[in-house]
Motif scaffolding. Structure first.
Motif, PDB file in Angstrom:
ATOM      1  N   ARG A 242      -8.956 102.232 102.423  1.00  0.00           N
ATOM      2  CA  ARG A 242      -8.719 103.649 102.056  1.00  0.00           C
ATOM      3  C   ARG A 242      -8.231 104.584 103.197  1.00  0.00           C
ATOM      4  O   ARG A 242      -7.713 105.399 103.052  1.00  0.00           O
ATOM      5  CB  ARG A 242     -10.102 104.011 101.517  1.00  0.00           C
TER       6      ARG A 242
ATOM      7  N   ARG B 190      -4.781 104.348 104.203  1.00  0.00           N
ATOM      8  CA  ARG B 190      -3.881 104.665 103.344  1.00  0.00           C
ATOM      9  C   ARG B 190      -3.929 106.116 103.046  1.00  0.00           C
ATOM     10  O   ARG B 190      -2.849 106.826 103.213  1.00  0.00           O
ATOM     11  CB  ARG B 190      -4.013 103.782 101.858  1.00  0.00           C
ATOM     12  N   GLU B 191      -4.968 106.673 103.087  1.00  0.00           N
ATOM     13  CA  GLU B 191      -5.213 108.112 102.507  1.00  0.00           C
ATOM     14  C   GLU B 191      -5.382 109.143 103.794  1.00  0.00           C
ATOM     15  O   GLU B 191      -4.882 110.279 103.918  1.00  0.00           O
ATOM     16  CB  GLU B 191      -6.400 108.194 101.829  1.00  0.00           C
TER      17      GLU B 191
ATOM     18  N   THR C  18       2.252 103.525 104.915  1.00  0.00           N
ATOM     19  CA  THR C  18       2.560 103.179 103.530  1.00  0.00           C
ATOM     20  C   THR C  18       1.945 101.623 103.331  1.00  0.00           C
ATOM     21  O   THR C  18       1.476 101.185 103.931  1.00  0.00           O
ATOM     22  CB  THR C  18       4.153 103.171 103.449  1.00  0.00           C
ATOM     23  N   ALA C  19       2.279 101.541 101.796  1.00  0.00           N
ATOM     24  CA  ALA C  19       1.604 100.512 101.431  1.00  0.00           C
ATOM     25  C   ALA C  19       2.526  99.184 102.272  1.00  0.00           C
ATOM     26  O   ALA C  19       2.007  97.991 102.500  1.00  0.00           O
ATOM     27  CB  ALA C  19       2.116 100.054  99.755  1.00  0.00           C
TER      28      ALA C  19
ATOM     29  N   LEU D 202       1.262  98.872 105.757  1.00  0.00           N
ATOM     30  CA  LEU D 202      -0.017  98.142 105.743  1.00  0.00           C
ATOM     31  C   LEU D 202      -0.030  96.492 105.733  1.00  0.00           C
ATOM     32  O   LEU D 202      -0.772  96.104 106.258  1.00  0.00           O
ATOM     33  CB  LEU D 202      -0.926  98.849 104.461  1.00  0.00           C
TER      34      LEU D 202
END
Length: 296
Positions: free
Chosen positions: A142, A145-146, A151-152, A155
């Protein structure tokens, strides 16, 4: 009495049997039934006889079903028998995890984008991925990402090269990211390609400040990155000897002296901060006492 016993023995011998000796029980053979059955089960799964023997030597008191279930889950990830055995030898605690836990954690890693060869490499490099608490891992994801805005895809690439990032305490992880983003002016894309989280933060900071004080790295001004700065990849991935020779243009002796001086500076700063906090608390206590109504 003695005559009757002798005659009884004689008749028994004539009949073809003799009294059973009541000495010590026979020692067990080299292959007890339970061990042989367990070894056979492991060989049926694809382990060689030598590999099965090594696997049986891990946590010998563990039940055979638990051992076979753990090994089977690792094989289902696509690991070879030797790779699965090596993983269990480095982290025998995996044998005590329920098969459902191993299967569920593998599913979580797949949902993060790791699959096939990437998933296999990740668990080989970092078997603690199966044992780290789920809340810790979720908090790290979290944060990345946040708050760090990876980005996905970034990651996924990061976890493929540095899966241990999921073991980090989120506060330390965030500090690591902020230092590189704000102090060094490096964007997320370059961090991922440089494999940022493979190097401990303390060593990264030592190298950066050393370059900075030698005039070889400039802190970005108002978000503008200095193009003359060395690449983060070179700062992180070069062995120390090459880092000093090609980037810092210094000697190992100078670097060692610098690290000791920097450590001393940090200690002095921490002591000053602690003194400031104590002074602040003392002032707050004094103000609180003065604000109390006087007793009649």
């Amino acid at each position: 009495m003695a005559g009757r016993l002798l005659r009884g023995c004689g008749r028994a011998a004539a009949a073809g049997w003799a009294p059973v000796s009541r000495g010590l029980p026979a020692a067990p053979g080299p292959c007890p039934r339970r061990g042989c059955g367990e070894a056979a089960g492991l060989r049926a799964m694809g382990f060689s006889e030598e590999q099965a023997r090594r696997l049986l030597g891990l946590r010998p008191r563990l039940g055979p079903r638990r051992r076979e279930a753990a090994a089977a889950q690792l094989l289902l990830l696509g690991l070879s028998a030797e790779a699965a055995l090596g993983l269990l030898e480095r982290s025998p605690a995996l044998l005590e995890l329920p098969a459902e836990r191993l299967q569920g954690r593998a599913g979580e890693l797949r949902r993060l984008g790791l699959d096939g060869g990437q998933l296999q490499r990740a668990v080989r490099r970092c078997p603690q991925l199966f044992t780290v608490p789920r809340k810790r891992m979720a908090a790290a994801v979290r944060l990345l990402r946040e708050r760090c805005l990876f980005t996905a895809e970034q990651l996924r690439e990061m976890l493929g090269t540095c899966p241990a990032v999921l073991l980090e305490e989120p506060r330390r992880l965030h500090h690591h990211f902020q230092y590189v983003y704000f102090r060094m002016g490096v964007q997320q894309k370059e961090m991922v390609k440089a494999r940022l989280f493979r190097m401990p933060f303390a060593e990264l900071r030592n190298r950066h400040i050393f370059l900075e004080r030698r005039g070889l790295y400039q802190t970005p001004h108002k978000g503008q990155t200095q193009t003359s700065n060395p690449k983060l990849k070179d700062i992180l991935q070069l062995p120390e000897k090459d880092f000093l020779a090609s980037l810092a243009r210094s000697t190992p002796e100078e670097y060692e002296v610098f690290k000791k001086l920097l450590a001393r500076e940090e200690e002095e700063e921490e002591e000053e901060e602690e003194e400031d906090r104590d002074a602040l608390h003392a002032e707050e206590d004094l103000d609180s006492e003065e604000s109390k109504p006087a007793r009649e």
